[in-house]
Design an enzyme around this catalytic site. Structure first.
Site, short mmCIF file in Angstrom:
data_model
loop_
_atom_site.label_atom_id
_atom_site.label_comp_id
_atom_site.label_asym_id
_atom_site.label_seq_id
_atom_site.Cartn_x
_atom_site.Cartn_y
_atom_site.Cartn_z
CE1 TYR A 156 -4.16 1.43 -0.32
CE2 TYR A 156 -3.63 2.64 1.67
CZ TYR A 156 -4.44 2.43 0.58
OH TYR A 156 -5.55 3.22 0.39
CE LYS A 163 -6.82 6.45 0.79
NZ LYS A 163 -7.62 7.43 0.03
P1 NAD Z 1 -12.15 4.79 -8.20
O1 NAD Z 1 -11.02 4.58 -9.14
O2 NAD Z 1 -13.50 4.43 -8.65
O3 NAD Z 1 -12.16 6.29 -7.67
C1 NAD Z 1 -11.00 7.10 -7.61
C2 NAD Z 1 -11.36 8.42 -8.24
O4 NAD Z 1 -10.26 9.32 -8.15
C3 NAD Z 1 -11.72 8.29 -9.71
O5 NAD Z 1 -12.99 8.84 -9.96
C4 NAD Z 1 -10.63 9.10 -10.42
O6 NAD Z 1 -11.10 9.74 -11.59
C5 NAD Z 1 -10.32 10.12 -9.32
N1 NAD Z 1 -9.05 10.80 -9.57
C6 NAD Z 1 -7.80 10.27 -9.58
N2 NAD Z 1 -6.90 11.23 -9.91
C7 NAD Z 1 -7.60 12.38 -10.08
C8 NAD Z 1 -7.24 13.70 -10.43
N3 NAD Z 1 -5.97 14.06 -10.67
N4 NAD Z 1 -8.23 14.64 -10.53
C9 NAD Z 1 -9.52 14.31 -10.31
N5 NAD Z 1 -9.92 13.07 -9.98
C10 NAD Z 1 -8.97 12.11 -9.87
O7 NAD Z 1 -11.75 3.93 -6.90
P2 NAD Z 1 -12.37 3.91 -5.43
O8 NAD Z 1 -11.85 2.65 -4.83
O9 NAD Z 1 -13.83 4.18 -5.47
O10 NAD Z 1 -11.60 5.10 -4.73
C11 NAD Z 1 -12.24 6.16 -4.08
C12 NAD Z 1 -11.55 6.48 -2.77
O11 NAD Z 1 -11.72 5.37 -1.88
C13 NAD Z 1 -10.05 6.67 -2.89
O12 NAD Z 1 -9.65 7.70 -2.00
C14 NAD Z 1 -9.50 5.34 -2.41
O13 NAD Z 1 -8.18 5.43 -1.92
C15 NAD Z 1 -10.48 5.05 -1.31
N6 NAD Z 1 -10.53 3.67 -0.82
C16 NAD Z 1 -10.70 2.63 -1.67
C17 NAD Z 1 -10.74 1.33 -1.16
C18 NAD Z 1 -10.92 0.16 -2.08
O14 NAD Z 1 -10.65 -0.96 -1.64
N7 NAD Z 1 -11.37 0.34 -3.30
C19 NAD Z 1 -10.64 1.11 0.22
C20 NAD Z 1 -10.47 2.19 1.06
C21 NAD Z 1 -10.41 3.48 0.54
#
Ligand code: NAD
Length: 256
Positions: A156, A163
């Site tokens: 990670y 985070k």
């Molecule tokens: P996702 O890929 O669907 O969402 C990530 C988003 O970030 C996307 O919409 C992408 O377009 C946007 N993004 C990235 N770079 C960008 C930029 N420069 N400008 C504007 N937008 C940008 O994936 P997700 O898993 O839904 O992620 C959403 C959040 O949840 C993130 O912060 C991720 O770290 C967090 N998260 C995810 C998980 C998991 O297991 N999927 C677990 C815990 C936390």
């Protein structure tokens, strides 16, 4: 009356139907919210988001590169011109260069470190600063973290460091904005298969481990996150701010 009728929210971070921000949007739509969306610039990003939202006829679906101050300002200006106010904001955005995620953290480049922090952490600070003047009746802001910000989760890497900074930013933002009756909170989500999580090596191992170890013996579902968004974005959490709530089927309480 639906929980969110008459409430206006901006959702930053829907990439496709697996996005955590989309799970939250569906829950909010079911409760009568009016939503505006931002997406990464580019035709394919726009097309994917439009496919999801067009039946709801949102007034705002705008490209926004969060590294770009003009993009951010334009989106919040448009929210002000269109609605005159904002009740809540979902920040669900993170990025780290994939090749850097594959290397040990000790190998992280300066440029990659700044890029990941800019997109994954600073964007929340900037968005809060722009959202606050629109939250004239108070408001609620949420962002999404992961347990790798508290403990070392192999692979990670920089994202865990982001985070940790994100969760502590939430506390400082809650302090700064509390006098304006704006609450800022974080959901620490269990692992879910999304576009972003595909960039983390060994992600399936994390999911299998989570099922074995969690008190609820299962992986978190999109609806778990949707329901928690309803809680944190509504008056049900009126006394909660600066908090990180684990929505991880209990994984984070186990020391074994
Ligand atoms: P996702 O890929 O669907 O969402 C990530 C988003 O970030 C996307 O919409 C992408 O377009 C946007 N993004 C990235 N770079 C960008 C930029 N420069 N400008 C504007 N937008 C940008 O994936 P997700 O898993 O839904 O992620 C959403 C959040 O949840 C993130 O912060 C991720 O770290 C967090 N998260 C995810 C998980 C998991 O297991 N999927 C677990 C815990 C936390």
């Amino acid at each position: 009356m639906a929980l969110f009728s008459g409430k206006i929210g901006l959702v930053m971070g829907v990439a496709n139907d697996r996005s955590i921000a989309w799970a939250m949007s569906e829950a909010l739509y079911a409760e009568g919210a009016e939503l505006a969306f931002t997406h990464l610039p580019g035709d394919s990003s726009k097309r994917r988001v439009m496919q999801l939202v067009e039946s709801r006829q949102p007034k705002i679906v705008q490209p926004c590169e969060v590294r770009n101050d003009e993009d951010l300002a334009r989106v919040f200006d448009l929210v002000r011109e269109t609605y005159g106010k904002l009740d809540f904001l979902i920040h669900s955005i993170a990025f780290a260069p994939p090749q850097e995620l594959r290397n040990p953290y000790v190998q992280m480049s300066r440029a990659g470190w700044h890029l990941a922090m800019d997109i994954s952490v600073y964007s929340l600070v900037a968005a809060c600063r722009l959202a606050a003047p629109l939250m004239t009746d108070g408001g609620s802001i949420i962002t999404i973290s992961y347990y790798g910000g508290e403990k070392v989760i192999p692979n990670y890497n920089i994202m865990g460091v982001c985070k940790a900074a994100l969760e502590h930013s939430v506390r400082y933002l809650a302090w700064d904005l509390g006098s304006q009756k704006i609450r800022v909170n974080c959901i620490s989500a269990g692992p879910m298969r999304t576009l972003s999580s595909a960039g983390v090596s060994g992600f399936d191992v994390l999911r299998e481990h989570a099922v074995k170890k969690s008190p609820l013996s299962r992986i978190v579902e999109p609806s778990d996150l949707g329901k928690n968004a309803l809680y944190l974005l509504s008056d049900f959490s009126s006394g909660v701010t600066g908090e990180t709530i684990h929505v991880d089927c209990g994984y984070s309480i186990i020391g074994l």
